[in-house]
Design a protein around this motif. Structure first.
Motif, PDB file in Angstrom:
ATOM      1  N   VAL A 160      10.057   8.521   2.144  1.00 30.17           N
ATOM      2  CA  VAL A 160       9.887   7.320   2.953  1.00 30.17           C
ATOM      3  C   VAL A 160       8.409   7.185   3.317  1.00 30.17           C
ATOM      4  O   VAL A 160       7.847   8.081   3.973  1.00 30.17           O
ATOM      5  CB  VAL A 160      10.739   7.372   4.237  1.00 30.17           C
ATOM      6  N   VAL A 161       7.793   6.106   2.886  1.00 29.63           N
ATOM      7  CA  VAL A 161       6.393   5.819   3.216  1.00 29.63           C
ATOM      8  C   VAL A 161       6.345   4.400   3.771  1.00 29.63           C
ATOM      9  O   VAL A 161       6.900   3.474   3.167  1.00 29.63           O
ATOM     10  CB  VAL A 161       5.474   5.940   1.986  1.00 29.63           C
ATOM     11  N   ALA A 162       5.709   4.231   4.921  1.00 33.64           N
ATOM     12  CA  ALA A 162       5.673   2.905   5.538  1.00 33.64           C
ATOM     13  C   ALA A 162       4.413   2.739   6.370  1.00 33.64           C
ATOM     14  O   ALA A 162       4.011   3.661   7.085  1.00 33.64           O
ATOM     15  CB  ALA A 162       6.905   2.687   6.426  1.00 33.64           C
ATOM     16  N   GLY A 163       3.827   1.567   6.260  1.00 29.76           N
ATOM     17  CA  GLY A 163       2.715   1.218   7.127  1.00 29.76           C
ATOM     18  C   GLY A 163       3.221   0.767   8.483  1.00 29.76           C
ATOM     19  O   GLY A 163       4.421   0.555   8.690  1.00 29.76           O
ATOM     20  N   GLY A 179      -3.758  -0.393  11.041  1.00 29.00           N
ATOM     21  CA  GLY A 179      -3.624  -0.726   9.629  1.00 29.00           C
ATOM     22  C   GLY A 179      -4.002   0.389   8.679  1.00 29.00           C
ATOM     23  O   GLY A 179      -3.509   0.435   7.563  1.00 29.00           O
ATOM     24  N   ARG A 180      -4.873   1.296   9.113  1.00 31.84           N
ATOM     25  CA  ARG A 180      -5.350   2.317   8.187  1.00 31.84           C
ATOM     26  C   ARG A 180      -4.425   3.529   8.103  1.00 31.84           C
ATOM     27  O   ARG A 180      -4.690   4.462   7.347  1.00 31.84           O
ATOM     28  CB  ARG A 180      -6.756   2.771   8.568  1.00 31.84           C
ATOM     29  N   TRP A 181      -3.345   3.519   8.882  1.00 33.63           N
ATOM     30  CA  TRP A 181      -2.437   4.665   8.896  1.00 33.63           C
ATOM     31  C   TRP A 181      -1.060   4.273   8.369  1.00 33.63           C
ATOM     32  O   TRP A 181      -0.602   3.147   8.551  1.00 33.63           O
ATOM     33  CB  TRP A 181      -2.291   5.219  10.313  1.00 33.63           C
ATOM     34  N   CYS A 182      -0.412   5.234   7.730  1.00 34.27           N
ATOM     35  CA  CYS A 182       0.978   5.054   7.335  1.00 34.27           C
ATOM     36  C   CYS A 182       1.717   6.361   7.605  1.00 34.27           C
ATOM     37  O   CYS A 182       1.103   7.420   7.761  1.00 34.27           O
ATOM     38  CB  CYS A 182       1.099   4.670   5.863  1.00 34.27           C
ATOM     39  N   VAL A 183       3.036   6.294   7.706  1.00 34.11           N
ATOM     40  CA  VAL A 183       3.848   7.486   7.875  1.00 34.11           C
ATOM     41  C   VAL A 183       4.368   7.919   6.513  1.00 34.11           C
ATOM     42  O   VAL A 183       4.726   7.081   5.677  1.00 34.11           O
ATOM     43  CB  VAL A 183       5.008   7.238   8.856  1.00 34.11           C
ATOM     44  N   VAL A 184       4.357   9.204   6.273  1.00 35.31           N
ATOM     45  CA  VAL A 184       4.885   9.791   5.039  1.00 35.31           C
ATOM     46  C   VAL A 184       5.940  10.821   5.440  1.00 35.31           C
ATOM     47  O   VAL A 184       5.636  11.783   6.144  1.00 35.31           O
ATOM     48  CB  VAL A 184       3.771  10.472   4.207  1.00 35.31           C
ATOM     49  N   SER A 191       0.819  -1.215   0.000  1.00 34.94           N
ATOM     50  CA  SER A 191       0.000   0.000   0.000  1.00 34.94           C
ATOM     51  C   SER A 191       0.851   1.263   0.000  1.00 34.94           C
ATOM     52  O   SER A 191       0.437   2.290  -0.537  1.00 34.94           O
ATOM     53  CB  SER A 191      -0.934   0.002   1.222  1.00 34.94           C
ATOM     54  N   ALA A 192       2.035   1.209   0.604  1.00 30.21           N
ATOM     55  CA  ALA A 192       2.915   2.380   0.590  1.00 30.21           C
ATOM     56  C   ALA A 192       3.269   2.772  -0.839  1.00 30.21           C
ATOM     57  O   ALA A 192       3.435   3.958  -1.142  1.00 30.21           O
ATOM     58  CB  ALA A 192       4.182   2.093   1.389  1.00 30.21           C
ATOM     59  N   ALA A 193       3.393   1.794  -1.719  1.00 29.87           N
ATOM     60  CA  ALA A 193       3.674   2.095  -3.126  1.00 29.87           C
ATOM     61  C   ALA A 193       2.516   2.851  -3.761  1.00 29.87           C
ATOM     62  O   ALA A 193       2.721   3.720  -4.620  1.00 29.87           O
ATOM     63  CB  ALA A 193       3.956   0.803  -3.893  1.00 29.87           C
ATOM     64  N   LEU A 194       1.290   2.548  -3.342  1.00 30.18           N
ATOM     65  CA  LEU A 194       0.124   3.266  -3.862  1.00 30.18           C
ATOM     66  C   LEU A 194       0.150   4.726  -3.415  1.00 30.18           C
ATOM     67  O   LEU A 194      -0.226   5.630  -4.179  1.00 30.18           O
ATOM     68  CB  LEU A 194      -1.164   2.615  -3.377  1.00 30.18           C
TER      69      LEU A 194
END
Length: 343
Positions: free
Chosen positions: A271-274, A329-334, A130-133
């Motif tokens: 950097v994007v990561a779940g 699960g619904r959050w990621c860091v950007v 999902s980070a790729a999205l």
């Protein structure tokens, strides 16, 4: 919703034996039953895929961290570039026989090290994360001038993707005006066995393909030919869901610093990561990055399940009270990183 951009394409039934040489009309009923069974199997798989695509709506706090199955073809719905077809890498030793898969991944007796196939599977390249999205959508929105601050703009930029897997952010970057795109993954990654090249051929016009290259690269190993030839060569470096191995954080940072231009104003690391591996691991990466010479330019958390056309954000924090597997699960860091400047 971000996840609605990905749709599973119908799976093809497995090839059936060639019965063209047998006498006609000998077993018409059997042939009919086989055809019906194959159709039912395909319908069941399609229903399963559709159900999976709606899970973020049914369970909003349990967004999927990845999409697709190994070897599956997915459709990325792009408002700007049309529908793209993204092949998910198969994993090493993949077989129709579960026993063969298990045998291929087993270690030799008395060997404490993982087998090459087991090590390859641990790279988790055989999913679309999902980070790729998040990165792909950001780059596309910037190209369409929907992004106000231009943080995702790749027009005229040189782009390097680390741990690329299927390479979706790189493909969108090539379509969005990047001057050069290098798609890299670990030398043992199954993505390098033709999957990335397939995705390039499917989705990037022939005239743009020369700006894209596919390279093996092991983080922290900087004496190979690709690293030596491209030191300081990339103004945009993508690391989408690359933080799950704490023991590789230093190597990941060293690779990023190696490929960034020396001038801190010229390069950025996205950097994007779940949080599917836990918030503590993600937080530890930023501590390592700061220690080794990367500075945070901006950082926030994004709700990947938000139904709004605008991003739903909240402040980043290394620890969040009450967070667990049921709601992270619904959050990621950007984060946008750059070379630290001496003061």
């Amino acid at each position: 919703m971000l996840h609605s951009r990905i749709r599973p394409l119908p799976r093809r039934s497995k090839p059936q034996p060639d019965n063209s040489r047998r006498e006609p009309d000998v077993y018409p009923a059997a042939d009919s039953l086989k055809a019906e069974a194959a159709e039912e199997e395909e319908v069941e798989e399609e229903v399963e895929d559709l159900f999976a695509s709606f899970l973020p709506h049914l369970l909003p706090d349990d967004a999927p961290s990845f999409h697709g199955d190994p070897g599956q073809l997915l459709q990325y719905v792009s408002p700007l570039y049309g529908n793209l077809e993204i092949l998910v890498p198969s994993y090493p030793g993949q077989s129709d026989s579960r026993n063969e898969e298990i045998a291929a991944g087993q270690r030799a007796p008395g060997d404490d090290k993982p087998s090459p196939i087991e090590a390859g599977r641990r790279l988790f390249a055989h999913f679309l994360w999902s980070a790729a999205l998040v990165v792909a959508e950001g780059v596309e929105n910037a190209a369409a001038k929907k992004s106000g601050n231009g943080m995702w703009d790749v027009d005229g930029q040189t782009v390097l993707e680390l741990g690329a897997g299927a390479g979706l952010p790189s493909i969108i970057s090539a379509l969005s005006g990047a001057s050069k795109v290098a798609i890299t993954d670990h030398p043992s990654s199954p993505a390098l066995a033709g999957t990335i090249e397939c995705n390039i051929a499917r989705n990037i016009p022939t005239e743009k393909q020369p700006i894209v290259s596919v390279q093996p690269h092991e983080w922290g190993v900087l004496d190979d030919g690709f690293s030596q030839a491209h030191r300081g060569a990339f103004s945009r470096i993508i690391a989408a869901d690359c933080l799950w191995m704490p023991e590789q954080h230093e190597n990941l940072v060293r690779t990023a610093l190696w490929f960034l231009p020396e001038d801190p104003s010229k390069g950025r690391v996205w950097v994007v990561a779940g949080f599917h591996t836990g918030r503590a691991i993600v937080a530890a990466f930023f501590e390592t990055a700061a220690r080794l010479g990367l500075a945070v330019e901006s950082i926030y958390e994004r709700d990947v399940n938000a139904s709004s056309d605008e991003e739903v954000r909240r402040d980043w924090t290394p620890a969040r009270e009450g967070e667990g597997v049921h709601n992270r699960g619904r959050w990621c860091v950007v984060a946008i990183l750059k070379r630290a400047t001496c003061t």
